[in-house]
Write an enzyme that holds these catalytic residues in place. Structure first.
Site, short mmCIF file in Angstrom:
data_model
loop_
_atom_site.label_atom_id
_atom_site.label_comp_id
_atom_site.label_asym_id
_atom_site.label_seq_id
_atom_site.Cartn_x
_atom_site.Cartn_y
_atom_site.Cartn_z
N GLU A 206 10.82 -19.73 19.88
CA GLU A 206 11.38 -18.52 19.25
C GLU A 206 12.90 -18.51 19.28
O GLU A 206 13.52 -17.48 19.08
CB GLU A 206 10.80 -17.27 19.91
CG GLU A 206 10.87 -17.22 21.42
CD GLU A 206 10.22 -15.98 22.02
OE1 GLU A 206 9.95 -15.00 21.31
OE2 GLU A 206 10.01 -15.98 23.25
N CYS B 43 2.54 -16.31 16.73
CA CYS B 43 2.11 -15.00 17.22
C CYS B 43 3.11 -13.90 16.89
O CYS B 43 2.97 -12.77 17.33
CB CYS B 43 1.83 -15.05 18.72
SG CYS B 43 3.27 -15.49 19.70
N ASP C 224 11.53 -13.09 17.20
CA ASP C 224 12.80 -13.52 17.77
C ASP C 224 13.42 -14.68 16.99
O ASP C 224 14.63 -14.72 16.81
CB ASP C 224 12.62 -13.92 19.25
CG ASP C 224 12.64 -12.69 20.14
OD1 ASP C 224 13.54 -11.85 19.95
OD2 ASP C 224 11.77 -12.55 21.00
N HIS D 223 0.42 6.62 25.21
CA HIS D 223 -0.96 6.34 25.61
C HIS D 223 -1.98 6.94 24.66
O HIS D 223 -3.04 6.37 24.42
CB HIS D 223 -1.19 6.84 27.04
CG HIS D 223 -0.66 5.90 28.06
ND1 HIS D 223 -0.04 6.31 29.21
CD2 HIS D 223 -0.65 4.55 28.09
CE1 HIS D 223 0.32 5.24 29.90
NE2 HIS D 223 -0.04 4.18 29.25
C1 PEP Z 1 8.14 -12.95 18.87
O1 PEP Z 1 9.32 -12.98 19.24
O2 PEP Z 1 7.78 -13.24 17.72
C2 PEP Z 1 7.08 -12.52 19.80
C3 PEP Z 1 5.81 -12.61 19.46
O3 PEP Z 1 7.47 -12.00 20.98
P1 PEP Z 1 8.02 -10.50 21.19
O4 PEP Z 1 7.80 -9.76 19.91
O5 PEP Z 1 7.24 -9.96 22.33
O6 PEP Z 1 9.45 -10.76 21.51
MG MG Z 2 9.79 -12.89 21.35
#
Ligand code: PEP
Ligand code: MG
Length: 602
Positions: A441, A512, A465, A199
């Protein structure tokens, strides 16, 4: 100046809040209090239980007061941390166990609290997830407060921090960090304990104060008044640096400040290439505290809200009301900008309360994300109901993680619709329909992206992923981190296929995963034709700046050149060379400063 009290020393920790700071060390001596250990006589048991109850009540009142104070000055986001501490204070796991030890083991309350805290921390130890491990210091924070109150010690003393101080502490309670950062006198934080998700790290990031956490024995090795130069991006702390080292740090500090100034100056500018190709740059978030920094860095929306983080620092699932309040807060704070909320990516390691025995042998391929939610329907419905209710408060998009096939998407959507109907029947306002998209992903989703695009309202590529599954490398495993290569031809082809499928079906496509915010890949992604990219706040201005200096046309040419090559090494060398050629000079520092050029784990 006492800057020669300690010889030059280089410490490394975890860069938890970016920025460079130089200042004199202020050591915050909040060492663990000595816990008195006493055996109780029979007649002392009941009074001891009462003493414990009084200490809990007092601690609760103090935390409530602190929370009010922080809410008034900092806004309600930071106050959530104190609310979590108050909940911990009343948690039966703590209170019942302490009372049991008092009654059965006949030990004094202070000792019982310390023993119970150790036991709770031990439970966190066995959970490999970093976020959980970081909760150990929250347990200590709460236990220390109770013990101090039992012993009649002063708590919450205002600390007078000298101007431009680098605050060095063994551990720093988030409330103290927030108060000190607010005073405007702290140049940076260095703590022995902590990780990216502790935190205190979050508070430091939200206050944009550089921080290095997990720096080993820094609080013992640094003396009061030592000159400290720290880099909160790389996690480096130099104690009593030489003139030359100091000059380098000051130069880095100047460059960082310059790029931050630029960030603020470009906040309102769009990310648009010189030939007019526009990409929306969004922010990734895990905690509500991150929103002000995202907005300050020009996030045009939230491209990924990882809702499971709200879920992880507790043993019981959040209620529908808690989910609802969090989503409402984000939607309102973003004031009409799009907010992409991802349903829980729980499962595998990220399951609170799971014992070692119950752990899956291969969690990344286990009951995770959408699979976990479809197997735990009530938990899923609680979140879906909250999301439907919250959707009236802003511009919401819903996203399902780890979709592998069309049936999963259909099943998740039909659960959403069932919740919508049930709420409607009960007369609960649920607002208009909102876009429902998926994270792409998995190699499976990438391969059938054309079919998924018929039923999803948008795609967001999760490269963290996707790369893990495509290249068969565990993203948590340091041993294979060198194989983690976003520019592997197979990854590039997959990304290209996903974007093409989205374009053919006329749905928006975003990315993302971490790849989106790494400036080395900006031209590659511009060429691919993304509508949006989503990243952490600090990455937004750098990516935007690069994008505004090139044409999509030249980016496409570069990508074509890259994809004619074969090995990841060749492609990397080529892309790096092309990027260096374009962004040499002062901009060159942006490329290497903003990311780690070696392929690495997440
Ligand atoms: C990803 O897998 O790229 C993603 C954005 O999700 P996380 O990192 O939360 O698995
Ligand atoms: Mg992911």
């Amino acid at each position: 100046m006492s800057s020669q009290a300690t010889p030059t020393l280089r410490l490394t920790g975890i860069g938890a809040s970016p920025g460079v700071a130089v200042g004199h060390a202020f050591i915050l001596d909040r060492k663990r209090i000595r816990t008195p250990k006493l055996r109780l006589a029979d007649a002392e048991v009941e009074p001891e239980r009462m003493r414990m109850k009084t200490a809990i009540d007092l601690s609760d009142r103090q935390l409530a007061e602190l929370k009010d104070q922080i809410t008034r000055t900092e806004g309600s986001d930071h106050a959530l941390i104190l609310e979590a501490h108050r909940l911990m204070l009343h948690d039966p796991m703590l209170v019942d166990e302490v009372n049991r030890l008092i009654v059965e083991d006949r030990i004094n309350a202070e000792w019982a609290v310390r023993r119970t805290a150790r036991k709770i921390k031990h439970l966190f130890d066995n959970i490999p997830d970093e976020y959980f491990r970081e909760r150990r210091s929250d347990v200590d924070y709460v236990a220390d407060r109770i013990i101090r109150n039992l012993m009649g010690q002063v708590v919450d003393e205002e600390v007078e921090v000298p101007a431009e101080a680098i605050v060095v502490a063994h551990d720093l309670p988030p409330a103290d960090a927030a108060m000190m950062a607010r005073s405007g006198r702290v140049a940076g934080f260095v703590t022995d304990l902590g990780g990216q998700t502790s935190h205190t790290a979050i508070v430091a990031r939200a206050r944009e104060t550089p921080a290095v956490v997990g720096a080993g024995r820094a609080s013992e090795q640094i003396s009061p008044g030592d000159l400290v130069a720290m880099d909160g991006t790389r996690g480096v702390v130099l104690v009593n640096p030489s003139e030359d080292q100091l000059a380098l740090f000051r130069e880095e500090q100047r460059r960082y400040q310059e790029s931050e100034q630029l960030a603020l100056a470009t906040k309102e500018q769009p990310a648009v290439s010189t030939d007019g190709f526009r990409i929306r740059l969004n922010g990734n978030m895990e905690f509500l505290e991150e929103i002000p920094s995202l907005l300050a860095h020009g996030a045009e929306g939230i491209g990924l809200y990882r809702t499971e983080f709200m879920f992880l620092d507790r043993k019981t699932a959040p209620t529908e009301e808690e989910h609802y309040r969090a989503y409402k807060q984000v939607l309102e704070a973003m004031g009409g900008r799009p907010v992409t909320i991802r349903t829980l990516d729980l499962g595998g390691d990220k399951v609170p309360g799971k014992t070692k025995h119950e752990k899956e042998p291969n969690p990344a391929m286990g009951l995770r994300a959408i699979r976990y939610c479809l197997s735990n329907r009530e938990l899923f419905r609680v979140q879906l109901r909250a999301l439907l209710r919250a959707s009236v408060h802003g511009n919401m998009r819903l996203m399902f993680p780890l979709i592998c096939g069309v049936s999963e998407l259909r099943e998740a959507r039909s659960e959403l619709e069932a919740c919508r109907t049930a709420l409607g029947r009960a007369g609960v306002p649920v607002g208009k329909r909102f876009p429902v998209g998926i994270m792409v992903e998995t190699p499976s989703a990438a391969t059938i992206a054309d079919r998924l695009a018929q039923e999803a309202d948008f795609f967001s590529i999760g490269t963290n992923d996707l790369i893990q599954y495509a290249l068969a490398i565990d993203r948590q495993n340091r041993e294979v981190a060198y194989l983690y290569r976003p520019l592997h031809l197979s990854v590039l082809r997959m990304i290209q296929g996903i974007v093409t499928a989205a374009k053919s079906a006329n749905i928006p496509v975003s990315m993302c995963g971490e790849m989106a915010g790494d400036p080395l890949f900006t031209l590659v992604l511009l060429a691919m034709g993304f509508d949006e990219l989503s990243m952490t706040s600090g990455q937004i201005p750098v990516v935007k700046r690069l994008m505004r200096r090139v044409s999509r046309h030249e980016a496409v040419e570069m990508l074509q050149g890259a994809m004619e090559l074969t090995t990841a090494e060749e492609i990397e060398r080529y892309v790096r060379m092309e990027m260096d050629r374009r962004f040499s000079g002062p901009e060159g520092s942006l490329l290497s400063g903003g990311h780690d050029v070696e392929p690495g784990p997440l």
